[in-house]
Design a protein around this motif. Structure first.
Motif, PDB file in Angstrom:
ATOM      1  N   LYS A  67      -6.801  10.350   1.904  1.00  0.00           N
ATOM      2  CA  LYS A  67      -5.812   9.347   1.508  1.00  0.00           C
ATOM      3  C   LYS A  67      -5.468   8.432   2.685  1.00  0.00           C
ATOM      4  CE  LYS A  67      -3.419  12.071  -2.074  1.00  0.00           C
ATOM      5  NZ  LYS A  67      -3.184  11.009  -3.067  1.00  0.00           N
ATOM      6  N   LEU A  68      -5.225   9.030   3.863  1.00  0.00           N
ATOM      7  CA  LEU A  68      -4.897   8.227   5.039  1.00  0.00           C
ATOM      8  C   LEU A  68      -6.079   7.367   5.464  1.00  0.00           C
ATOM      9  CD1 LEU A  68      -2.902  10.863   7.132  1.00  0.00           C
ATOM     10  CD2 LEU A  68      -2.001   9.064   5.647  1.00  0.00           C
ATOM     11  N   SER A  69      -7.292   7.877   5.274  1.00  0.00           N
ATOM     12  CA  SER A  69      -8.477   7.094   5.602  1.00  0.00           C
ATOM     13  C   SER A  69      -8.577   5.850   4.728  1.00  0.00           C
ATOM     14  CB  SER A  69      -9.728   7.967   5.449  1.00  0.00           C
ATOM     15  OG  SER A  69     -10.896   7.233   5.711  1.00  0.00           O
ATOM     16  N   ARG A  70      -8.254   5.986   3.443  1.00  0.00           N
ATOM     17  CA  ARG A  70      -8.308   4.827   2.552  1.00  0.00           C
ATOM     18  C   ARG A  70      -7.197   3.827   2.897  1.00  0.00           C
ATOM     19  NH1 ARG A  70      -9.937   4.943  -3.657  1.00  0.00           N
ATOM     20  NH2 ARG A  70     -11.827   5.454  -2.482  1.00  0.00           N
ATOM     21  N   LEU A  71      -5.999   4.313   3.174  1.00  0.00           N
ATOM     22  CA  LEU A  71      -4.913   3.405   3.561  1.00  0.00           C
ATOM     23  C   LEU A  71      -5.252   2.658   4.848  1.00  0.00           C
ATOM     24  CD1 LEU A  71      -1.777   5.617   2.783  1.00  0.00           C
ATOM     25  CD2 LEU A  71      -2.519   3.564   1.557  1.00  0.00           C
ATOM     26  N   THR A  72      -5.902   3.334   5.783  1.00  0.00           N
ATOM     27  CA  THR A  72      -6.314   2.677   7.032  1.00  0.00           C
ATOM     28  C   THR A  72      -7.312   1.569   6.746  1.00  0.00           C
ATOM     29  OG1 THR A  72      -5.965   4.731   8.267  1.00  0.00           O
ATOM     30  CG2 THR A  72      -7.358   3.063   9.292  1.00  0.00           C
ATOM     31  N   ALA A  73      -8.268   1.826   5.859  1.00  0.00           N
ATOM     32  CA  ALA A  73      -9.245   0.793   5.510  1.00  0.00           C
ATOM     33  C   ALA A  73      -8.558  -0.400   4.860  1.00  0.00           C
ATOM     34  CB  ALA A  73     -10.303   1.382   4.578  1.00  0.00           C
ATOM     35  N   TRP A  74      -7.569  -0.167   3.988  1.00  0.00           N
ATOM     36  CA  TRP A  74      -6.856  -1.270   3.345  1.00  0.00           C
ATOM     37  C   TRP A  74      -6.073  -2.097   4.371  1.00  0.00           C
ATOM     38  CZ3 TRP A  74      -4.749   2.044  -1.303  1.00  0.00           C
ATOM     39  CH2 TRP A  74      -5.757   2.129  -2.269  1.00  0.00           C
ATOM     40  N   VAL A  75      -5.435  -1.425   5.323  1.00  0.00           N
ATOM     41  CA  VAL A  75      -4.670  -2.143   6.350  1.00  0.00           C
ATOM     42  C   VAL A  75      -5.591  -3.047   7.166  1.00  0.00           C
ATOM     43  CG1 VAL A  75      -3.391  -1.825   8.500  1.00  0.00           C
ATOM     44  CG2 VAL A  75      -2.778  -0.482   6.485  1.00  0.00           C
ATOM     45  N   LEU A  76      -6.726  -2.532   7.594  1.00  0.00           N
ATOM     46  CA  LEU A  76      -7.647  -3.333   8.398  1.00  0.00           C
ATOM     47  C   LEU A  76      -8.217  -4.494   7.588  1.00  0.00           C
ATOM     48  CD1 LEU A  76      -9.569  -0.464  10.247  1.00  0.00           C
ATOM     49  CD2 LEU A  76      -7.664  -1.841  11.104  1.00  0.00           C
ATOM     50  N   ALA A  77      -8.534  -4.250   6.307  1.00  0.00           N
ATOM     51  CA  ALA A  77      -9.098  -5.310   5.473  1.00  0.00           C
ATOM     52  C   ALA A  77      -8.062  -6.396   5.197  1.00  0.00           C
ATOM     53  CB  ALA A  77      -9.609  -4.721   4.166  1.00  0.00           C
ATOM     54  N   ALA A  78      -6.821  -6.023   4.939  1.00  0.00           N
ATOM     55  CA  ALA A  78      -5.780  -7.022   4.686  1.00  0.00           C
ATOM     56  C   ALA A  78      -5.505  -7.856   5.930  1.00  0.00           C
ATOM     57  CB  ALA A  78      -4.503  -6.328   4.219  1.00  0.00           C
ATOM     58  N   GLU A  79      -5.572  -7.242   7.090  1.00  0.00           N
ATOM     59  CA  GLU A  79      -5.352  -8.002   8.324  1.00  0.00           C
ATOM     60  C   GLU A  79      -6.490  -8.991   8.546  1.00  0.00           C
ATOM     61  OE1 GLU A  79      -3.237  -9.305  11.434  1.00  0.00           O
ATOM     62  OE2 GLU A  79      -2.564  -7.614  10.202  1.00  0.00           O
TER      63      GLU A  79
ATOM     64  N   PHE B  83       0.845  -1.183   0.000  1.00  0.00           N
ATOM     65  CA  PHE B  83       0.000   0.000   0.000  1.00  0.00           C
ATOM     66  C   PHE B  83       0.886   1.240   0.000  1.00  0.00           C
ATOM     67  CE2 PHE B  83      -2.836  -2.911   2.668  1.00  0.00           C
ATOM     68  CZ  PHE B  83      -3.436  -3.435   1.535  1.00  0.00           C
ATOM     69  N   GLU B  84       0.664   2.110  -0.969  1.00  0.00           N
ATOM     70  CA  GLU B  84       1.437   3.335  -1.111  1.00  0.00           C
ATOM     71  C   GLU B  84       0.500   4.533  -1.079  1.00  0.00           C
ATOM     72  OE1 GLU B  84       4.684   3.515  -1.281  1.00  0.00           O
ATOM     73  OE2 GLU B  84       5.188   1.384  -1.534  1.00  0.00           O
ATOM     74  N   LEU B  85       1.022   5.653  -0.592  1.00  0.00           N
ATOM     75  CA  LEU B  85       0.223   6.877  -0.566  1.00  0.00           C
ATOM     76  C   LEU B  85      -0.128   7.327  -1.977  1.00  0.00           C
ATOM     77  CD1 LEU B  85      -0.891   8.907   1.520  1.00  0.00           C
ATOM     78  CD2 LEU B  85       1.145  10.295   1.109  1.00  0.00           C
ATOM     79  N   ALA B  86       0.739   7.028  -2.932  1.00  0.00           N
ATOM     80  CA  ALA B  86       0.482   7.430  -4.318  1.00  0.00           C
ATOM     81  C   ALA B  86      -0.648   6.624  -4.947  1.00  0.00           C
ATOM     82  CB  ALA B  86       1.750   7.278  -5.141  1.00  0.00           C
ATOM     83  N   GLN B  87      -1.036   5.497  -4.338  1.00  0.00           N
ATOM     84  CA  GLN B  87      -2.118   4.681  -4.896  1.00  0.00           C
ATOM     85  C   GLN B  87      -3.496   5.231  -4.557  1.00  0.00           C
ATOM     86  OE1 GLN B  87      -1.075   0.998  -2.989  1.00  0.00           O
ATOM     87  NE2 GLN B  87       0.145   0.284  -4.726  1.00  0.00           N
ATOM     88  N   THR B  88      -3.565   6.247  -3.706  1.00  0.00           N
ATOM     89  CA  THR B  88      -4.848   6.811  -3.292  1.00  0.00           C
ATOM     90  C   THR B  88      -5.157   8.037  -4.134  1.00  0.00           C
ATOM     91  OG1 THR B  88      -3.712   8.102  -1.596  1.00  0.00           O
ATOM     92  CG2 THR B  88      -4.613   5.976  -0.942  1.00  0.00           C
ATOM     93  N   PRO B  89      -6.386   8.170  -4.621  1.00  0.00           N
ATOM     94  CA  PRO B  89      -6.724   9.309  -5.484  1.00  0.00           C
ATOM     95  C   PRO B  89      -6.996  10.564  -4.664  1.00  0.00           C
ATOM     96  CG  PRO B  89      -8.626   7.907  -5.207  1.00  0.00           C
ATOM     97  CD  PRO B  89      -7.504   7.237  -4.471  1.00  0.00           C
ATOM     98  N   GLY B  90      -7.045  11.698  -5.376  1.00  0.00           N
ATOM     99  CA  GLY B  90      -7.406  12.961  -4.745  1.00  0.00           C
ATOM    100  C   GLY B  90      -6.218  13.672  -4.144  1.00  0.00           C
ATOM    101  N   ALA B  91      -6.500  14.862  -3.614  1.00  0.00           N
ATOM    102  CA  ALA B  91      -5.457  15.688  -3.013  1.00  0.00           C
ATOM    103  C   ALA B  91      -5.622  15.849  -1.510  1.00  0.00           C
ATOM    104  CB  ALA B  91      -5.447  17.072  -3.678  1.00  0.00           C
TER     105      ALA B  91
END
Length: 335
Positions: A287-299, A274-282
């Motif tokens: 962006k951090l909210s989406r990365l958090t969701a991915w971390v929880l889902a992968a776990e 998971f990279e910050l550049a993979q999240t859309p928008g500015a």
């Protein structure tokens, strides 16, 4: 002859500066700690609004008694005054000598409430109507502590911003028994709580991952036991009886040999990055909210995952420690 020059007058201190200095002096008298004991030095008491009104009533009653020379009026006035003085001592003693411990708070996500679990220890008589509240306009949470016993209190505080947050100052207050006096004390908490970014809902699909060669996948993802059939082998100590092929192993067992066991393995899990550049928008928070969701889902899916924020990288892994490290990195990230 030159006129005498008057020295410039020193400017008067501003009210905000005076308040800041007062707060600094006040905080210096209250060291931050997760254990707090109420003593004669840190419990304060003043009359409440009801107490001021009651005192004014006693004054009017005393003046009327002196004017009318009523003996029963003197007795009633001094009896009520004595009850008020006894109430002042009881109100102060209701807090004095109480000891409190704070259990380290668990991390929460932004927008949730952190639970402060407070353990109260009482070495004296029973205490009633003890209120705890953050140094805000929120109403207090009340608790009674039994005679020479203990009590548990849970205080919930909303946490709106991510990061490692300091806990607000707590106010411990009581008006027991008559409500004519208010005694209170301040408790500066030393503990801090991690506030993770709020996870995006619903969880978006994982971002596309770079393809890895078969040899690389075999080397980076260890084989583990699961449900997929992989072959037959001899029995080893520690194998489950459910894996033994009993019908096909009868002849082997009659000859004193080890039975056959069904060999299984789990499918190879793809490592997620998971990279910050993979999240859309500015918007950084989105962006951090989406990365958090991915971390929880992968776990939850038990897929090894890694995290990259700028030049900072966390290698792919699984487990509560790895998840906490990723979420803390997200909570404290500043672009």
């Amino acid at each position: 002859m030159p006129a005498p020059t008057s020295s410039p007058s020193r400017p008067a201190p501003r009210p905000g500066l005076i308040r800041a200095r007062w707060q600094a002096w006040w905080m210096a008298r209250q060291p931050a700690a997760d254990t707090h004991e109420l003593t004669q030095r840190n419990v304060y008491i003043v009359p409440s609004r009801a107490g001021l009104a009651f005192g004014l009533t006693l004054l009017v009653l005393l003046v009327a008694t002196i004017n009318e020379q009523i003996s029963l009026g003197y007795a009633l006035t001094f009896l009520l005054a004595g009850a008020v003085l006894a109430s002042m001592h009881t109100t102060h003693a209701n807090l004095r000598g109480l000891r409190m411990d704070l259990r380290p708070p668990e991390a929460v996500h932004a927008g949730d409430e952190v639970a402060l679990h407070i353990h109260l220890h009482n070495s004296g008589a029973a205490r009633y109507g003890i209120g705890f509240q953050a140094d805000t306009a929120a109403p207090p949470t009340w608790v009674n502590v039994p005679d020479k016993g203990h009590a548990e209190l849970t205080l919930r505080l909303p946490m709106r911003t991510r990061g490692l947050q300091a806990l607000p100052r707590l106010v411990i207050t009581t008006r027991f028994p008559l409500g004519v006096f208010r005694a209170w004390s301040y408790w500066r908490l030393a503990a801090k709580v991690w506030v993770y970014p709020r996870a995006e809902v619903p969880t978006p699909p994982f971002p596309p991952q770079p393809e890895a060669g078969e040899g690389q996948a075999e080397a980076s993802s260890p084989r583990r036991r699961g449900t997929d059939f992989a072959g037959v082998r001899s029995y080893r100590p520690g194998d489950s009886p459910r894996q033994v092929l009993w019908r096909k192993s009868v002849a082997l067992m009659d000859q004193g040999q080890a039975p056959w066991v069904r060999e299984t393995e789990a499918p190879l899990a793809q490592e997620l990055h998971f990279e910050l550049a993979q999240t859309p928008g500015a918007d950084l928070e989105a962006k951090l909210s989406r990365l958090t969701a991915w971390v929880l889902a992968a776990e939850r899916a038990q897929q090894p995952y890694g995290l990259g924020l700028g030049a900072s990288h966390i290698e792919p892994s699984l487990g509560a420690t790895h998840q906490r490290a990723c979420l803390e990195r997200l909570a404290g990230w500043q672009a």
